[in-house]
Design a protein around this motif. Structure first.
Motif, PDB file in Angstrom:
ATOM      1  N   LEU A 261       0.996  -0.910  -0.426  1.00 16.55           N
ATOM      2  CA  LEU A 261      -0.099  -0.519  -0.163  1.00 16.55           C
ATOM      3  C   LEU A 261       0.863   0.835   0.084  1.00 16.55           C
ATOM      4  CD1 LEU A 261      -3.232  -0.941   3.417  1.00 16.55           C
ATOM      5  CD2 LEU A 261      -2.942  -0.719   0.073  1.00 16.55           C
ATOM      6  N   ALA A 262       2.090   1.007   0.805  1.00 12.22           N
ATOM      7  CA  ALA A 262       2.939   2.318   0.688  1.00 12.22           C
ATOM      8  C   ALA A 262       4.158   2.530  -0.347  1.00 12.22           C
ATOM      9  CB  ALA A 262       3.904   2.094   1.654  1.00 12.22           C
ATOM     10  N   LEU A 263       3.197   1.856  -1.979  1.00  8.13           N
ATOM     11  CA  LEU A 263       4.550   2.051  -2.557  1.00  8.13           C
ATOM     12  C   LEU A 263       4.120   2.758  -3.429  1.00  8.13           C
ATOM     13  CD1 LEU A 263       5.225  -1.684  -3.651  1.00  8.13           C
ATOM     14  CD2 LEU A 263       7.146  -0.314  -2.903  1.00  8.13           C
ATOM     15  N   ASP A 264       4.874   3.695  -4.148  1.00  5.83           N
ATOM     16  CA  ASP A 264       4.491   4.873  -5.035  1.00  5.83           C
ATOM     17  C   ASP A 264       3.479   3.929  -6.534  1.00  5.83           C
ATOM     18  OD1 ASP A 264       6.267   4.084  -7.011  1.00  5.83           O
ATOM     19  OD2 ASP A 264       7.108   5.765  -6.639  1.00  5.83           O
ATOM     20  N   GLU A 265       3.076   4.259  -6.996  1.00  4.66           N
ATOM     21  CA  GLU A 265       1.940   3.904  -8.204  1.00  4.66           C
ATOM     22  C   GLU A 265       2.873   2.964  -8.904  1.00  4.66           C
ATOM     23  OE1 GLU A 265      -0.498   6.183 -10.201  1.00  4.66           O
ATOM     24  OE2 GLU A 265      -0.192   5.452 -12.472  1.00  4.66           O
ATOM     25  N   ARG A 266       4.082   3.600  -9.543  1.00  3.57           N
ATOM     26  CA  ARG A 266       5.349   3.307 -10.215  1.00  3.57           C
ATOM     27  C   ARG A 266       5.751   1.322  -9.895  1.00  3.57           C
ATOM     28  NH1 ARG A 266      10.914   4.280 -12.782  1.00  3.57           N
ATOM     29  NH2 ARG A 266      10.777   3.651 -10.186  1.00  3.57           N
ATOM     30  N   ASP A 267       6.333   1.920  -8.669  1.00  2.00           N
ATOM     31  CA  ASP A 267       6.713   0.377  -8.126  1.00  2.00           C
ATOM     32  C   ASP A 267       5.504  -0.133  -8.136  1.00  2.00           C
ATOM     33  OD1 ASP A 267       8.824   1.454  -7.972  1.00  2.00           O
ATOM     34  OD2 ASP A 267       8.742   2.310  -5.910  1.00  2.00           O
ATOM     35  N   PHE A 268       3.959  -0.061  -7.399  1.00  4.36           N
ATOM     36  CA  PHE A 268       3.134  -1.260  -7.148  1.00  4.36           C
ATOM     37  C   PHE A 268       2.785  -2.192  -8.241  1.00  4.36           C
ATOM     38  CE2 PHE A 268      -1.326  -2.260  -7.469  1.00  4.36           C
ATOM     39  CZ  PHE A 268      -1.241  -2.688  -5.228  1.00  4.36           C
ATOM     40  N   LEU A 269       2.717  -1.023  -9.802  1.00  3.19           N
ATOM     41  CA  LEU A 269       2.500  -1.874 -11.048  1.00  3.19           C
ATOM     42  C   LEU A 269       3.725  -2.587 -11.730  1.00  3.19           C
ATOM     43  CD1 LEU A 269       0.210   1.495 -12.422  1.00  3.19           C
ATOM     44  CD2 LEU A 269      -0.476  -0.910 -11.813  1.00  3.19           C
TER      45      LEU A 269
END
Ligand code: FAD
Length: 415
Positions: A261-269
């Motif tokens: 949940l804490a990852l930014d969008e790019r890292d999460f994707l």
């Protein structure tokens, strides 16, 4: 804690067996009230399960009222995305709540396992249905049901917190707290649809130690109407078609949820892409929410002048998309059976028949969901190969594929 002990209720009418009488509550449907004017069914919880039950009872001509702790409109805040079965669509159509939902049909379900060759594809045409299921936003579903309830003249009271129910021979007394003070509401039957299971007695609980991360996202070339179910090392993951984007339900161990949940969008994707072994490119992500997951269910979905429905009866892991679908089948059967008891909807015979009629489907949904989690939750390469082989075999066996699909579409009655 709900107090469901069978104690006698201090009411003058308790000893006389009342006759039903018909009253007109403003809608076209005539509803039957208990002979002394008390409610037939008091429904606790105005979420999707409680509202659907209210509409079904209303259609069956049975007097009911919904009491919800939250403010009107709060049902729209539910961020879950639900896969509904063809059978659920049929029920929601009958309730006049389907048209407003803007559901996305699922034409095929692609099932695979991370790190294994096995995969299978279930197609709607193999099962003789227009779609294997439909993807809807739980918030939109709640609004559609609330609007249908309002149009049907079902009374829904908000800001009413049910605290306990006292059950007597002829009545139950529902105790509530409101901003005006405490209230006692007499009814023949109390239907608890409060969205969770409290207490310990007669309740089975299993903590999977997992959470579901839910979000909408954009992906390149998702294929039209294809849902992807992937059994990853960390837990099962679903990508569901939702209008022009996709809905993610990603099951992860408790310990990993906060980090994701804490990852930014790019890292999460990027992390999500790696679970699909680079097969998809994800381009945009909506807001993320997390839901703790476990299995809990009541051994008996009924008690004295009491029935539990929806998540208050059984709270399931979302892996097989069974929770609300099962709730609708439960509510549908209950409303059909209660038509046979217009004088007293809460009597023991009515509730016993209901529990018996629902046993197979209910146990099937609980066992099917729990079985999937246990099967795909086992780590280790041998187990992984066995499951991969199972999926390959399923792909080669149309009859077995149809069997699984029917389970998802209609529940146990089509086994
Ligand atoms: C991540 C996730 C994905 C899911 N996916 C699917 C799916 O694909 N398909 C499917 O069929 N199911 C799915 N489910 C399950 C589904 O979301 C639930 O079964 C369904 O939403 C439960 O509805 P409900 O009305 O029982 O509970 P809720 O929606 O929780 O409603 C309960 C209501 O009761 C009210 N309330 C609570 N306590 C009181 C009280 N004491 N007095 C008065 N009111 C009270 C609350 O205000 C609320 O309005 C999923 C669940 C999760 C977590």
């Amino acid at each position: 804690m709900h107090e469901h002990a069978a104690q006698s209720v201090n009411k003058a009418s308790l000893n006389s067996r009342p006759h039903p009488r018909e009253v007109d509550r403003g809608g076209s449907q005539r509803v039957v009230k208990a002979g002394d004017g008390d409610l037939q069914v008091a429904i606790v919880g105005g979420g999707p399960a409680g509202l659907a039950l209210a509409l079904l009872l209303r259609q069956a001509g049975i007097d009911c009222e919904v009491f919800d702790a939250r403010a009107a409109g709060a049902v729209s805040l539910d961020r879950r995305v639900l896969a509904l079965s063809h059978g659920s669509r049929q029920i929601l159509e009958r309730l006049g709540a389907w048209q407003a939902i803007a559901a996305t049909p699922i034409g095929a379900i692609h099932i695979s396992q991370q790190g294994s060759l096995g995969r299978t594809l279930l197609r709607a045409e193999e099962c003789g249905v227009p779609a294997l299921g439909y993807v809807v936003e739980a918030g939109a579903l709640g609004i559609a049901l609330a609007q249908a309830a309002s149009a049907a003249g079902v009374p829904v009271r908000h800001g009413v917190l049910a605290t306990s129910a006292q059950c007597g021979a002829d009545h139950a007394l529902l105790r509530c707290a409101t901003s005006q003070g405490n209230e006692e509401i007499p009814a023949r039957l109390v239907a608890w649809a409060e969205g969770a299971i409290s207490g310990e007695d007669g309740i089975v609980r299993r903590d999977y130690g997992q959470q579901a991360i839910v979000a909408t996202l954009q992906m390149r070339d998702p294929g039209e109407g294809i849902a992807y179910e992937r059994f990853a090392a960390s837990g099962p993951l679903a990508l569901l078609p939702l209008r022009d984007h996709s809905a993610l339900v990603w099951t992860v161990p408790d310990a990993e949820a906060a980090g994701l949940l804490a990852l930014d969008e790019r890292d999460f994707l990027a992390r999500l892409g790696s679970v699909f072994s680079g097969r998809f490119t994800f381009t945009a992500l909506g807001e993320r929410s997390a839901f703790p997951l476990g299995l809990s269910y009541r051994n008996h979905p009924v008690g004295d002048r009491t029935v539990w429905l929806g998540n208050a009866s059984q709270t399931l892991h979302p892996v097989a998309g069974q929770g609300f679908n099962l709730a609708l089948r439960d509510a549908s059967q209950l409303s059909r059976l209660l038509r046979d008891y217009p004088a007293d909807c809460g009597n023991a015979e009515a509730l016993g028949r209901y529990a018996a009629a629902r046993r197979l489907d209910r146990q099937g949904a609980i066992g099917f969901t729990d079985g999937l989690i246990r099967l795909f939750g086992v780590r280790g390469s041998m187990a992984g190969h066995a499951r991969g082989a199972g999926l390959l075999a399923l792909d080669l066996l149309p009859a077995a594929r149809r069997f699984i699909a029917q389970r998802m579409i209609f529940g146990a009655r089509r086994w």
